[in-house]
Design a protein around this motif. Structure first.
Motif, short mmCIF file in Angstrom:
data_model
loop_
_atom_site.label_atom_id
_atom_site.label_comp_id
_atom_site.label_asym_id
_atom_site.label_seq_id
_atom_site.Cartn_x
_atom_site.Cartn_y
_atom_site.Cartn_z
N HIS A 31 -52.22 71.35 3.79
CA HIS A 31 -50.82 69.99 3.78
C HIS A 31 -50.94 70.47 5.89
O HIS A 31 -50.24 68.89 5.81
CB HIS A 31 -49.37 70.91 3.55
CG HIS A 31 -49.60 70.73 2.47
ND1 HIS A 31 -48.66 71.78 1.73
CD2 HIS A 31 -50.62 70.56 1.52
CE1 HIS A 31 -48.49 72.27 0.18
NE2 HIS A 31 -49.63 71.40 -0.14
N LYS A 32 -50.96 70.76 6.59
CA LYS A 32 -50.62 70.84 7.91
C LYS A 32 -52.74 69.66 8.21
O LYS A 32 -51.83 68.56 9.24
CB LYS A 32 -51.30 71.70 8.51
CG LYS A 32 -50.25 71.48 10.18
CD LYS A 32 -49.51 71.55 10.32
CE LYS A 32 -49.09 71.26 12.19
NZ LYS A 32 -50.31 70.54 13.00
N VAL A 33 -53.02 69.89 8.08
CA VAL A 33 -54.55 69.16 8.40
C VAL A 33 -54.39 67.84 8.08
O VAL A 33 -54.76 67.15 8.38
CB VAL A 33 -55.22 69.56 7.70
CG1 VAL A 33 -56.65 68.94 8.38
CG2 VAL A 33 -55.84 70.78 8.49
N LEU A 34 -53.87 67.84 6.71
CA LEU A 34 -53.64 66.17 6.28
C LEU A 34 -52.65 65.18 6.91
O LEU A 34 -52.50 64.31 7.02
CB LEU A 34 -53.48 66.70 4.64
CG LEU A 34 -52.84 65.55 4.32
CD1 LEU A 34 -54.29 64.26 3.92
CD2 LEU A 34 -52.94 64.98 2.91
N ALA A 35 -51.24 66.15 6.97
CA ALA A 35 -50.32 65.41 8.39
C ALA A 35 -50.98 65.48 9.24
O ALA A 35 -50.61 64.15 10.15
CB ALA A 35 -49.56 66.43 8.65
#
Length: 586
Positions: A184-188
């Motif tokens: 989720h953090k990488v995609l954000a």
């Protein structure tokens, strides 16, 4: 309340708003770019026009009628519903509900989790998907084919066919549970590279952290995008676009040389006019070990991708290690499978096909006007997976396996259906197989599948009509199984249906044009066109009159069929006064 299996479904029944204009104009007016980043995305998503268009689109999909954790199925909604939903999204009050997780079987026998969102969440997800597609579709590379407009498995296979002729090695890699392991953090961080909108990012975090319900227990989602979610495919494409961009830049530094150097031995033999000796030695005109010439080709469909390289084996292994390192370090993903195969001697699987190169000795010879014979380089092979298809037909009961031979058999589950429906069902099965595998190099093997299904159909008819043998069935209904019922005629589909279609071509994608298609409205949006009352022409206080009352729907139909008929009933646009007169018989 309606019963669907053991679940209670509550139907929301209201009318539809009036006065919708072209949505693409709304997006162009609201969407803005500042310092290379898009802003005001949340204003677009919260716009009632966008929400109504999203509602129109999702209700056309049969998957919409699977209820989520709130047990509600929204069929029609009024203007206030969209206005209130837009306010909740814009103010940050809107909170997505957890998805309902079900386990569905995969082709290899394992189970795959599928998340079913609530009706309102599906509408919001569709609005998010449309805006993200509007932004990112022009940025996606031509090597990406999954979940994109005007792209398909056939366009991916077409790219393979056009580019992989001279490939020496195939690097086959499989990402372990791609959808379930999206960070989720990488995609954000990837989204923030092109989007500067706090409201949109807050909605994104709420979506991915909503969790899921399984067997009555709520589970949080630490990572991953639920399969079955409307917005998941576009998020996965945005995530893996980083991989596309990395390999694209890697290719620029990897490729070198213009042509391969000539084979010295072959060149010396040509000078001595001893080409017959060269042919006996099976010599090639170019030096395949030329280290100054390299090429790399890449194709991705969703999380399934292949890389073809024309180089030595050590360079191919280096490419595989570099890509694996990028997946591990940057995208936080692991590989479940990786291999390097000699493309011209071994076949590998890709998108349900077997693909393979053609060895030098098997390449056809051509003779030019001067009588000089040369080996031509044909397109690589796309092979029909015969055994896989027959195994699938065996699982579904069309054939049986006896003494190492697949033999057609009757499908007993169909004998209580009309003959017309039996033939129609078999036709749909063969069309599905033929339409997908029509691009194979050995697609004539589809004739064997046609024979197996046609024989199975004849055996099923023989069992139903007590005719005992196929010969008697052919004698009564003809060789093409011609069935006539209630004036309708049907026969078994032609053996060469695949001959009339060619491989799909990749078209140029225009996001504005796609939004025009995206914003077309069906019967349930007659009010949105605001054409006025069909009786008196008034444009005030418009309502929809359903010609066929819901009470007239056959109560013996199953739930989803009744919902479909209810949604697709004929409607007439009337003002309130004319609507009241119509109901009072005036």
């Amino acid at each position: 309340m309606k019963e669907k299996g053991n679940r209670k479904v509550q139907l929301e029944k209201i009318s539809i708003p009036a006065g919708l204009d072209n949505i693409s104009n709304t997006i162009n007016d609201v969407l803005s770019i500042e310092n290379g980043k898009y802003k005001n995305l949340i204003k677009i998503i919260s716009n009632p026009l966008i929400l109504l268009s999203s509602f129109e689109k999702v209700t056309k999909n049969s998957g919409y009628y699977s209820v989520g954790t709130d047990n509600k199925l929204i069929i029609t909604v009024d203007k206030e519903f969209f206005v209130q939903l837009g306010r909740e999204i814009n103010s940050g009050i809107f909170q997505p509900k957890p998805t309902r997780r079900v386990m569905i079987p995969k082709s290899d026998g394992r189970l795959r989790p599928l998340g079913i969102s609530c009706s309102v969440d599906k509408v919001v997800q569709e609005a998010m998907r449309a805006v993200l597609e509007f932004i990112y579709e022009p940025k996606f590379l031509a090597s990406s084919h999954g979940f994109r407009p005007m792209k398909s498995c056939h366009t991916a296979i077409n790219q393979y066919k056009m580019q992989f002729s001279c490939v020496t090695w195939i690097i086959n890699m499989d990402i372990k549970s791609c959808f379930d392991n999206i960070d989720h953090k990488v995609l954000a961080d990837i989204l923030c590279e092109n989007i500067s909108d706090k409201g949109f990012m807050d909605l994104y975090w709420k979506m991915v952290r909503a969790g899921y319900m399984f067997q009555g227990t709520h589970f949080p989602t630490i990572k991953g995008s639920p399969q079955g979610s409307i917005v998941s495919p576009i998020l996965a494409n945005i995530y893996l676009h980083k991989l596309d961009a990395f390999i694209h830049s890697y290719k620029e530094s990897f490729d070198k040389g213009i042509v391969k150097r000539k084979n010295k031995i072959m060149r010396n033999l040509k000078r001595k006019h001893t080409l017959k000796v060269a042919r006996k030695l099976n010599l090639i005109s170019v030096d395949v070990t030329d280290s100054e010439f390299r090429r790399l080709f890449y194709i991705r469909y969703a999380d399934d991708f292949i890389i073809g390289v024309d180089c030595c084996e050590s360079d191919a292994k280096l490419v595989m290690l570099d890509i694996q390192k990028f997946l591990n370090d940057i995208l936080k993903m692991q590989l479940s499978f990786k291999e390097i195969i000699k493309f011209k001697h071994n076949k590998t699987k890709f998108l349900g096909f077997y693909i393979k190169g053609i060895p030098y000795k098997e390449r056809p010879l051509s003779v030019n006007k001067l009588g000089i014979r040369r080996r031509i380089v044909p397109r690589p092979l796309i092979l029909f997976p015969t055994e896989k298809i027959y195994r699938k037909l065996k699982e579904t009961g069309f054939v049986k396996y006896n003494k190492n031979i697949f033999k057609p058999t009757s499908l007993r589950s169909l004998i209580h259906h009309p003959l017309y429906n039996i033939v129609e069902y078999y036709n749909s099965v063969y069309r599905g197989i033929a339409n997908y595998y029509r691009v194979c190099s050995n697609r004539s093997l589809l004739n064997n599948v046609h024979f197996a299904l046609k024989t199975s159909c004849a055996l099923t008819i023989a069992l139903k009509m007590k005719l005992k043998t196929i010969r008697k069935v052919m004698k009564r209904y003809g060789r093409n199984l011609n069935i006539i019922e209630n004036g309708a005629k049907i026969s078994f589909v032609s053996i060469g249906i695949w001959k009339r279609k060619s491989i799909s071509k990749t078209a140029v994608y225009d996001p504005i044009e796609n939004f025009q298609k995206f914003t077309t409205f069906g019967l349930r949006s007659k009010l949105s066109k605001n054409n006025g009352c069909e009786e008196c022409g008034s444009k005030e206080d418009l309502q929809l009159h359903h010609v066929n009352p819901r009470r007239n729907i056959n109560k013996n139909l199953d739930f989803l069929e009744k919902v479909r008929i209810s949604v697709q009933r004929k409607q007439v646009l009337l003002c309130r006064d004319c609507h009241n007169k119509r109901h009072h018989g005036n």
